[in-house]
Design an enzyme around this catalytic site. Structure first.
Site, mmCIF file in Angstrom:
data_model
loop_
_atom_site.group_PDB
_atom_site.id
_atom_site.type_symbol
_atom_site.label_atom_id
_atom_site.label_comp_id
_atom_site.label_asym_id
_atom_site.label_seq_id
_atom_site.Cartn_x
_atom_site.Cartn_y
_atom_site.Cartn_z
ATOM 1 N N GLY A 122 0.816 -1.203 0.000
ATOM 2 C CA GLY A 122 0.000 0.000 0.000
ATOM 3 C C GLY A 122 0.848 1.251 0.000
ATOM 4 O O GLY A 122 2.082 1.193 0.121
ATOM 5 N N PRO A 123 0.225 2.407 -0.114
ATOM 6 C CA PRO A 123 0.954 3.686 -0.145
ATOM 7 C C PRO A 123 1.645 3.955 1.185
ATOM 8 O O PRO A 123 1.312 3.354 2.213
ATOM 9 C CB PRO A 123 -0.146 4.722 -0.424
ATOM 10 C CG PRO A 123 -1.321 3.945 -0.897
ATOM 11 C CD PRO A 123 -1.227 2.595 -0.270
ATOM 12 N N PRO A 124 2.619 4.866 1.196
ATOM 13 C CA PRO A 124 3.273 5.241 2.459
ATOM 14 C C PRO A 124 2.277 5.871 3.423
ATOM 15 O O PRO A 124 1.343 6.554 3.017
ATOM 16 C CB PRO A 124 4.339 6.252 2.020
ATOM 17 C CG PRO A 124 4.538 6.008 0.562
ATOM 18 C CD PRO A 124 3.226 5.541 0.033
ATOM 19 N N THR A 145 3.870 -0.805 8.589
ATOM 20 C CA THR A 145 4.930 -1.215 9.509
ATOM 21 C C THR A 145 4.404 -1.352 10.931
ATOM 22 O O THR A 145 4.679 -2.343 11.619
ATOM 23 C CB THR A 145 6.085 -0.200 9.463
ATOM 24 O OG1 THR A 145 6.574 -0.117 8.119
ATOM 25 C CG2 THR A 145 7.210 -0.625 10.380
ATOM 26 N N SER A 193 -3.861 2.812 -18.465
ATOM 27 C CA SER A 193 -5.223 3.138 -18.044
ATOM 28 C C SER A 193 -5.641 4.551 -18.433
ATOM 29 O O SER A 193 -6.683 5.028 -17.979
ATOM 30 C CB SER A 193 -5.349 2.968 -16.518
ATOM 31 O OG SER A 193 -4.469 3.843 -15.846
ATOM 32 N N LYS A 208 -7.721 4.794 -7.047
ATOM 33 C CA LYS A 208 -8.141 5.812 -8.010
ATOM 34 C C LYS A 208 -9.446 6.465 -7.590
ATOM 35 O O LYS A 208 -9.605 7.686 -7.683
ATOM 36 C CB LYS A 208 -8.278 5.178 -9.396
ATOM 37 C CG LYS A 208 -6.958 4.714 -9.996
ATOM 38 C CD LYS A 208 -7.159 4.042 -11.342
ATOM 39 C CE LYS A 208 -5.827 3.594 -11.951
ATOM 40 N NZ LYS A 208 -5.979 2.933 -13.253
ATOM 41 N N GLY A 247 0.116 2.670 7.634
ATOM 42 C CA GLY A 247 0.219 1.864 8.849
ATOM 43 C C GLY A 247 0.698 0.447 8.629
ATOM 44 O O GLY A 247 0.437 -0.419 9.469
#
Length: 789
Positions: free
Chosen positions: A361-363, A368, A694, A737, A366
């Site tokens: 997932g994105p930075p 970690t 896309s 998106k 959560g």
């Protein structure tokens, strides 16, 4: 051997070719092989071979000079005869020469490609005075003494020197067979006076004799020390045996007994314990100060420190685990369900192979911190290593213990820190590994993360199997695209998507604000954030999929509040502070703490002009809007693409243009109006590379809008790849998106029909705030995007 007078006069008249030598001095009566590599020297050899094989050899003063001139060459050298010449494949020449007689250089005649010199032979003296006779005897005596010490001079040479009567011949023969410096040999060769040559040779032999005697003394001392060390070792072994016979073997200078006792307590597997017994036996035979003893002792200590049988009892209370997970993280339903499933299975079986989970997932979402929560929910120890930038296989598997400073790899080191063989092991940033000539760490992880293999993991340092099957491995990544497929195939991927504004608001209220108050020492204070303030921070001060920047902004506010409390002295009396220190963060006073807003609603999205369409894109940082602009210009019908587009997006643009041209009649496109014009397609923020399959429908809509001069419906976003036959293909990253569209206040989202199933995973507030349009046809999609179609 002398050169005949006729031959010498002939070559004296026609000049001799010369080779300046760097590390060699050739004396008369000396046969010597050497190599010639310089161009001038090779030319000199070829010239000599054509003119009787006679050549002049002399030494150059500085051996570092590659092309010496006349001033850098010794005036005295040796006339020599070439006995053999061999040309080698690399261009060099191997010569075998015999020194004939010494000679003076009378005149230099340097040509373009070689040296030529006029020389005059130095006559050997035949007169033997009593003084010369005495010097000859002295020289021979010193030489015999030196030869007796040096041991490398053959008896044939000694016999030959016994019969030499000529002083010059004697000096030349001894110099040819005695080790001395090049400078000393040049001095003896160039000296014309035979008395001085004999005197200098006596001094040289005396000095060389002293050096050999000194070398013998040093070697004798070293030999005595070695013998003493061997003697001490022998006596120590005898002493140990005597003490053993007397029952007084309690002394353990190497610490063997302590290590052996520690190993017995560990409950090692038979294979490992057998290996340790061999190492203990070797250690007991070594001196404590031996370097090898230190290596073996360190190895055995590592074996003793690693958990082999120690395990924690798993928490099998599903409801308690659910409460712990909910306390630490909001939402993340899939992850929590997977952990609860694992706990449920543990209730029915005593042994279960640890799952290999991969949170993608994105930075800031959560991933970690979720690993630590999983460990707490399972009642297991937690260890973490970061794989970002790791490019050496030895960092995973360790080094051989024979190397200086060798250590086990990160896996075994972390197991030592964990203290149990069933921890939760977090491998952070698994997609950030690289590789170089030292190996591929991703390939080394295959054995670690394969449930069928990791029960026999082999570290290069330990050289014994270690069971990792009880470990619960969790990996994190921003994208699966950078993870090698064989490694990805061994993991169970769980996508951790970005958050909506509502979710961020709940996370800030329930987790981030209390955490920052606690970490900044203000948990005692009456500090509250209104929802309007949190919503403003989310919309106007952050623009992200996760909550990392949101936490930073909240921390910034709390730190400024802490500074106000310190100025008032309220930190000195907490009870009084609770009564007096009361702060409310609202939308109105937010700018006092954070300054002006960093992000505003983009005017670009509100400007509903022809030639503009708003697409949706997925990146490692989450979803974002991808606006596309098209303008028609007067020109020759060129097709211009800007905005740092990748190859895939360029192909999408070409496909969109070709589709519109093929459907001019159906789509009511006046062909003459744009065919002779330049079409410029631009994607803003050109410094950021953009690519992906896309953007086809977005580029098609922007082109259609510019050609027909009609705007796309306001608030519409879209995503989908196209084909030349008019089909709209499904895309990935739908949730990210759509969340981007939601964050940017879009009202409608157009997607391919096959992506309808992905809408079920969206949060309820997103599904209710957006209208979703689905189609598998480009033409139908354009009819939905334009009012005047």
């Amino acid at each position: 051997m002398k050169v005949s007078e006729d031959t010498f006069l002939k070559y004296n008249k026609n000049r001799l070719s010369m080779i300046p030598l760097r590390d060699i001095v050739v004396f008369p009566h000396m046969v010597l092989p050497f190599f010639v590599g310089r161009e001038k020297s090779i030319r000199a050899v070829e010239d000599a071979m054509e003119n009787g094989r006679i050549i002049f050899l002399t030494a150059q003063k500085d051996k570092q000079t590659h092309e010496p001139d006349a001033s850098e060459i010794c005036d005295v050298g040796t006339i020599a005869r070439i006995l053999q010449m061999l040309k080698l494949p690399d261009g060099t020449v191997r010569l075998l020469v015999e020194g004939c007689e010494r000679a003076h250089i009378v005149k230099y005649s340097e040509q373009k490609n070689l040296f030529r010199v006029h020389v005059k032979a130095i006559k050997e003296t035949k007169e033997l005075t009593s003084e010369v006779e005495a010097l000859i005897r002295t020289v021979k005596s010193e030489f015999y003494t030196f030869a007796a010490l040096y041991k490398k001079i053959s008896p044939e040479v000694i016999t030959k020197i016994e019969h030499v009567r000529n002083p010059d011949n004697l000096v030349d023969t001894i110099c040819a067979h005695t080790p001395m410096t090049i400078e000393k040999k040049i001095e003896l060769l160039t000296e014309v006076d035979h008395k001085k040559r004999l005197e200098n040779l006596v001094l040289t032999l005396s000095n060389e004799k002293s050096m050999v005697e000194l070398e013998h003394k040093i070697q004798t001392r070293i030999k005595k020390r070695i013998e003493k060390s061997q003697k001490n070792f022998f006596l120590n072994e005898q002493l140990k045996e005597i003490q053993r016979e007397l029952g007084k073997d309690q002394d353990d200078p190497a610490g063997v007994k302590d290590i052996e006792a520690a190993l017995k307590k560990k409950g090692l597997p038979e294979e490992v314990f057998a290996r340790c017994k061999k190492e203990l036996k070797r250690l007991s035979r070594l001196q404590p100060i031996s370097p090898e003893a230190g290596v073996i002792r360190t190895y055995l200590e590592w074996i003793a420190d690693i958990p082999w049988q120690e395990m924690t009892d798993d928490n099998r209370d599903i409801e308690a685990a659910r409460r712990i997970l909910d306390e630490d993280h909001y939402d993340l339903v899939k992850v929590k369900e997977r952990i609860l499933d694992f706990i449920a299975v543990c209730a029915f079986t005593q042994k279960i192979k640890g799952p290999i989970l991969c949170f993608v997932g994105p930075p800031g979402t959560g991933k970690t911190s979720l690993g630590r929560s999983v460990a707490r929910a399972l009642n297991r120890n937690f260890v973490r290593i970061s794989l970002g930038g790791v490019r050496d296989e030895a960092e995973i598997r360790g080094h051989r213990k024979t190397y200086i400073g060798a250590l086990p790899g990160k896996i075994i080191q972390s197991m030592k820190r964990a203290g149990t063989k069933n921890p939760v092991f977090l491998l952070d940033e698994v997609d950030k590994m690289s590789r170089d000539y030292r190996g591929d760490p991703a390939s080394a992880l295959l054995e670690v993360l394969d449930p069928e293999q990791n029960n026999t993991f082999m570290d290069h340092y330990l050289e014994v199997h270690y069971d990792l099957s009880h470990v619960m491995f969790i990996t994190t990544a921003n994208s699966v695209h950078n993870i090698p497929y064989p490694l990805l195939d061994r993991m169970e991927v769980i996508h951790v998507s970005g958050y909506t504004e509502y979710e961020k608001e709940r996370i800030a209220e329930g987790f981030l604000v209390p955490k920052q108050l606690r970490e900044n020492g203000l948990s005692w204070a009456d500090i509250r954030f209104h929802k309007t303030a949190l919503r403003a921070i989310i919309r106007e001060y952050t623009k992200e999929s996760g909550v990392r920047n949101l936490e930073r902004e909240i921390a910034d506010i709390v730190r400024k509040i802490a500074r106000e409390a310190v100025k008032k002295g309220l930190h000195l009396d907490e009870d009084e502070a609770k009564k007096e220190f009361r702060i409310r963060i609202t939308r109105k006073n937010l700018s006092v703490y954070l300054g002006k807003e960093k992000f505003r609603e983009t005017l670009l999205l509100q400007d509903n002009k022809p030639g503009f369409a708003c697409g949706l894109a997925w990146t490692e940082k989450g979803g974002l809007l991808l606006p596309v602009e098209v303008v028609l210009l007067g020109g020759k019908g060129d097709f211009i693409l800007t905005g740092s587009l990748g190859d895939v997006m360029k192909e999408s643009a070409q496909a969109a243009f070709s589709f519109l041209r093929s459907q001019e009649e159906v789509l009511k496109i006046p062909g003459a109006s744009y065919r002779k014009k330049d079409i410029h397609i631009h994607v803003p923020e050109g410094s950021i590379p953009k690519d992906g399959p896309s953007a086809g429908i977005t580029i098609t809509a922007a082109l259609y809008s510019a050609i027909r001069n009609i705007p796309v419906r306001k608030g519409y976003a879209m995503s989908g790849e196209i084909t030349l036959t008019g089909r709209l293909l499904p895309i990935g990253g739908v949730k990210e998106k759509v969340l981007a569209a939601h964050r940017n206040a879009m009202t409608h989202v157009l997607l391919p029909t096959e992506n309808r199933k992905d809408i079920d995973e969206l949060p309820e507030e997103v599904k209710t705030s957006l209208t979703f349009l689905f189609t598998d046809s480009i033409q139908e999609g354009l009819s939905l995007l334009f009012e005047d179609f």
